[in-house]
Design a protein around this motif. Structure first.
Motif, mmCIF file in Angstrom:
data_model
loop_
_atom_site.group_PDB
_atom_site.id
_atom_site.type_symbol
_atom_site.label_atom_id
_atom_site.label_comp_id
_atom_site.label_asym_id
_atom_site.label_seq_id
_atom_site.Cartn_x
_atom_site.Cartn_y
_atom_site.Cartn_z
ATOM 1 N N ARG A 57 42.486 35.833 39.151
ATOM 2 C CA ARG A 57 41.221 36.514 39.573
ATOM 3 C C ARG A 57 41.353 38.020 39.575
ATOM 4 N NH1 ARG A 57 36.503 35.592 37.271
ATOM 5 N NH2 ARG A 57 34.945 36.826 38.640
ATOM 6 N N LEU A 58 42.504 38.514 40.001
ATOM 7 C CA LEU A 58 42.897 39.824 40.100
ATOM 8 C C LEU A 58 42.987 40.343 38.855
ATOM 9 C CD1 LEU A 58 43.543 42.509 41.670
ATOM 10 C CD2 LEU A 58 46.010 41.691 41.692
ATOM 11 N N ARG A 59 43.563 39.764 37.806
ATOM 12 C CA ARG A 59 43.743 40.279 36.382
ATOM 13 C C ARG A 59 42.260 40.365 35.723
ATOM 14 N NH1 ARG A 59 43.718 37.477 31.764
ATOM 15 N NH2 ARG A 59 43.861 35.624 32.992
ATOM 16 N N LEU A 60 41.360 39.128 35.949
ATOM 17 C CA LEU A 60 40.137 39.196 35.484
ATOM 18 C C LEU A 60 39.075 40.102 36.129
ATOM 19 C CD1 LEU A 60 39.731 35.271 34.932
ATOM 20 C CD2 LEU A 60 40.368 37.062 33.262
ATOM 21 N N GLU A 64 36.942 42.993 34.329
ATOM 22 C CA GLU A 64 35.594 42.980 34.442
ATOM 23 C C GLU A 64 34.931 44.294 34.970
ATOM 24 O OE1 GLU A 64 34.261 39.565 36.550
ATOM 25 O OE2 GLU A 64 35.167 38.266 35.098
ATOM 26 N N THR A 65 35.741 44.993 35.965
ATOM 27 C CA THR A 65 35.483 46.157 36.630
ATOM 28 C C THR A 65 35.894 47.400 36.190
ATOM 29 O OG1 THR A 65 36.970 45.929 38.521
ATOM 30 C CG2 THR A 65 34.859 44.862 38.688
ATOM 31 N N GLN A 66 36.562 47.565 34.941
ATOM 32 C CA GLN A 66 36.807 48.548 34.239
ATOM 33 C C GLN A 66 36.073 49.709 34.112
ATOM 34 O OE1 GLN A 66 38.581 47.402 30.412
ATOM 35 N NE2 GLN A 66 40.751 47.609 31.239
ATOM 36 N N SER A 67 34.535 49.350 33.903
ATOM 37 C CA SER A 67 33.710 50.697 33.590
ATOM 38 C C SER A 67 33.283 51.239 35.113
ATOM 39 C CB SER A 67 32.412 50.107 33.065
ATOM 40 O OG SER A 67 31.717 48.957 34.026
ATOM 41 N N MET A 68 33.504 50.617 36.077
ATOM 42 C CA MET A 68 33.486 51.213 37.441
ATOM 43 C C MET A 68 34.717 52.216 37.822
ATOM 44 S SD MET A 68 31.979 47.840 39.591
ATOM 45 C CE MET A 68 31.830 48.807 41.019
ATOM 46 N N ALA A 69 34.092 53.327 38.625
ATOM 47 C CA ALA A 69 35.078 54.281 39.148
ATOM 48 C C ALA A 69 35.688 53.576 40.414
ATOM 49 C CB ALA A 69 34.530 55.580 39.561
ATOM 50 N N THR A 83 39.702 36.437 46.808
ATOM 51 C CA THR A 83 39.455 35.402 47.911
ATOM 52 C C THR A 83 38.839 34.175 47.648
ATOM 53 O OG1 THR A 83 38.034 36.520 48.859
ATOM 54 C CG2 THR A 83 39.988 37.113 49.735
ATOM 55 N N ARG A 84 37.903 34.555 46.974
ATOM 56 C CA ARG A 84 37.030 33.212 46.218
ATOM 57 C C ARG A 84 37.735 32.353 45.463
ATOM 58 N NH1 ARG A 84 32.744 35.593 43.992
ATOM 59 N NH2 ARG A 84 31.858 36.175 46.025
ATOM 60 N N GLN A 85 38.376 32.954 44.294
ATOM 61 C CA GLN A 85 39.360 32.131 43.433
ATOM 62 C C GLN A 85 40.643 31.426 43.839
ATOM 63 O OE1 GLN A 85 37.681 31.745 40.510
ATOM 64 N NE2 GLN A 85 39.085 30.140 39.545
#
Length: 136
Positions: A57-60, A64-69, A83-85
């Protein structure tokens, strides 16, 4: 005669043990039974499951959040995902290990024997039970 230990003032030959000295009830085996090994099996499945789920999930999450700063909301979002995954995988694999161990103990107690066939039967029944409930 060996010299006395300067720290304990005891002859060291009395401290050396040549064999394993286990405290066992009278008539007990010197090996662990299937029930005692169940705790190791369950814990041994929960920890790798949590690690695998968290790393996956860290990898994903990073993808997924690449566009966020890099900011606090992004970090919190990734942490929540991890933590959820991680807990999901730990619960899933821990539940499977619990089922496997329980079926193994039940099969062993009903047959009054410790055979390798019991292990295969416990795994088969666990897989059938897990698949029957609709998971995966």
């Amino acid at each position: 005669m060996n010299p006395l230990s300067p720290y304990l003032n005891v002859d060291p030959c009395y401290v050396v043990q040549d064999t394993n000295e286990l405290i066992l009830p009278t008539g007990a085996n010197k090996t662990r039974g299937r029930f005692e090994l169940a705790f190791f099996t369950i814990g041994g499945c929960c920890m790798p499951g949590a690690s695998f789920g968290a790393m996956n999930r860290l990898r994903l999450g990073l993808k997924e959040t690449q566009s966020m700063a890099w900011s606090k909301p992004r970090n919190v979002q990734i942490l929540n995902m991890v933590t959820r995954q991680g807990s999901l995988w730990a619960n899933t694999l821990g539940s499977l290990a619990l089922l496997y161990s329980a079926f193994g103990v039940i099969i062993e107690k009903t047959q009054n024997s410790e055979e390798d066939l019991n292990t295969g039967a416990a795994g088969t029944v666990t897989g059938m039970w897990y698949k029957h409930t609709g998971d995966l």
